[in-house]
Scaffold this motif. Structure first.
Motif, short mmCIF file in Angstrom:
data_model
loop_
_atom_site.label_atom_id
_atom_site.label_comp_id
_atom_site.label_asym_id
_atom_site.label_seq_id
_atom_site.Cartn_x
_atom_site.Cartn_y
_atom_site.Cartn_z
N UNK A 53 4.51 2.57 -5.79
CA UNK A 53 4.45 1.11 -5.75
C UNK A 53 5.21 0.63 -4.52
N UNK A 54 4.60 -0.30 -3.78
CA UNK A 54 5.29 -0.87 -2.60
C UNK A 54 5.63 -2.33 -2.86
N UNK A 55 6.79 -2.73 -2.36
CA UNK A 55 7.19 -4.14 -2.40
C UNK A 55 7.40 -4.57 -0.95
N UNK A 56 6.69 -5.59 -0.50
CA UNK A 56 6.79 -6.02 0.90
C UNK A 56 7.23 -7.48 0.94
N UNK A 57 8.39 -7.75 1.52
CA UNK A 57 8.84 -9.14 1.64
C UNK A 57 10.30 -9.31 1.29
N UNK A 58 10.57 -10.37 0.55
CA UNK A 58 11.95 -10.74 0.24
C UNK A 58 12.52 -9.84 -0.88
N UNK B 68 9.16 5.57 -11.75
CA UNK B 68 8.09 5.64 -10.75
C UNK B 68 8.66 5.35 -9.36
N UNK B 69 7.93 5.81 -8.34
CA UNK B 69 8.40 5.65 -6.96
C UNK B 69 8.17 4.22 -6.49
N UNK B 70 9.23 3.62 -5.97
CA UNK B 70 9.15 2.24 -5.47
C UNK B 70 9.68 2.21 -4.05
N UNK B 71 8.83 1.75 -3.12
CA UNK B 71 9.24 1.65 -1.71
C UNK B 71 9.29 0.17 -1.33
N UNK B 72 10.49 -0.28 -0.98
CA UNK B 72 10.65 -1.70 -0.61
C UNK B 72 10.76 -1.82 0.90
N UNK B 73 10.07 -2.83 1.46
CA UNK B 73 10.23 -3.16 2.88
C UNK B 73 10.67 -4.62 2.96
N UNK B 74 11.89 -4.84 3.44
CA UNK B 74 12.44 -6.19 3.52
C UNK B 74 13.05 -6.37 4.91
N UNK B 75 12.99 -7.58 5.46
CA UNK B 75 13.65 -7.82 6.75
C UNK B 75 15.17 -7.67 6.59
#
Ligand code: CP
Ligand code: NVA
Length: 310
Positions: A159-164, A181-188
């Protein structure tokens, strides 16, 4: 006289054990089939819940109202501006009084401390319908939607989370930790999730929960991609600054191309087309947002049943 010595509050995903999370989601799936079959199911006759909302809401408010009415119960909507709370009546007094009239309370507010305080003084279950820190019901219906679309076990998915790194992200982080479960977050940079929530979840998780500033890296090979607004309720004044900072974090066709070919895109809504998500992706074949929104109602029925012991 106390209504219940031990009301079942639901304030954050970490209030639940993994088997309780799975129970609620599976129950929501059953309640959805029952609803679709047209068979009435009214275990809440004679029960009343209050919805105490300090922020706007379309989905959470209406889906909780519809859920409770379909279960045969009743609902009273309590806008905080109409309550004596607005004139300084303490939360602990409000909680004890509402406990004498109602059988459950769904709260949407700013600080998590508000739901904590209401729960501390309530003899009835308090359910978090979104705070600045968590949106725990949202994420359970989101995972329910993933389970409907994916044949694999949730633990086999990325699962990817993109944003805040916001309230909804925090609830995803806790859910990933509980369910493994695998969670990949991309945040500024500067907009990461709360450090304590992240590190506690990482410590307890059996699968990786990672944080990067590179959206492509987070989405690479993902089965599920999550979008949410760049400026949450209460952050309106930061919206134009955030628009610039978050621009590289838009979920659009180019970013989606990095995910698995059968990836699904979730957005808890409301969506800002052209900001966190492009029109093409929101309306495209990977988007499951309307089913996701519907599932809030079925999941809320399961939460109400569980919390009120119906
Ligand atoms: N997803 C969600 O909580 O929407 P509302 O703000 O409309 O309740
Ligand atoms: N992060 C968003 C979610 C809205 C449902 C907000 O808090 O405004």
């Amino acid at each position: 006289m106390k209504k219940s010595p031990n009301p079942r509050h639901y304030l954050a995903v970490f209030d639940l054990a993994s088997d309780e999370i799975l129970f609620l989601i599976n129950r929501a799936l059953k309640l959805k089939s029952l609803y679709k079959s047209g068979q009435p199911y009214r275990p809440a006759i004679g029960k009343i819940i209050g919805l105490l909302f300090e922020k706007p809401s379309t989905r959470t408010r209406v889906s909780f109202e519809a859920a409770m009415l379909q279960l045969g119960g009743n609902v009273t909507f309590l806008s905080s501006k109409d309550l004596q709370l607005k004139r300084g009546e303490p939360l602990k007094d409000t909680a004890r009084v509402l406990s004498r009239y109602l059988d459950g309370l769904v709260v949407r507010t700013f600080g998590q401390d508000v739901v904590d305080e209401l729960a501390r003084w309530s003899d009835i279950p308090v359910i978090n319908g979104l705070t600045d820190q968590h949106h725990p019901c949202q994420v359970l219906s989101d995972i329910m939607t993933v389970m409907e679309y994916k044949d694999e076990d949730i633990n086999a998915l990325k699962v990817a989370w993109v944003g805040d790194g916001n309230n909804v992200a925090h609830s995803w982080i806790q859910a990933a930790s509980r369910l493994g479960f695998a969670l990949a977050l991309a945040c500024p940079e500067g907009y990461e999730p709360n450090k304590e929530i992240l590190s506690e979840a990482q410590t307890e998780s059996t699968a990786p929960i990672t944080l990067t500033t590179d959206p492509k890296k987070a989405v690479e090979g993902a089965d599920v991609i999550n979008a949410d607004v760049w400026a949450s309720m209460g952050q309106e004044r930061e919206a134009s600054k955030r628009r610039k900072i978050f621009a590289p974090f838009q979920i659009n066709d180019a970013l989606l191309a990095k995910a698995k070919t059968d990836a699904i895109v979730l957005h808890c809504l409301p969506a800002h087309r052209g900001e966190e998500i492009s029109e093409e992706v929101l309306e495209g074949e990977h988007s499951v947002v309307w089913d996701q929104a519907e599932n809030k109602m079925h999941l809320h029925k399961a939460v109400l049943e569980w919390a009120m012991g119906l």
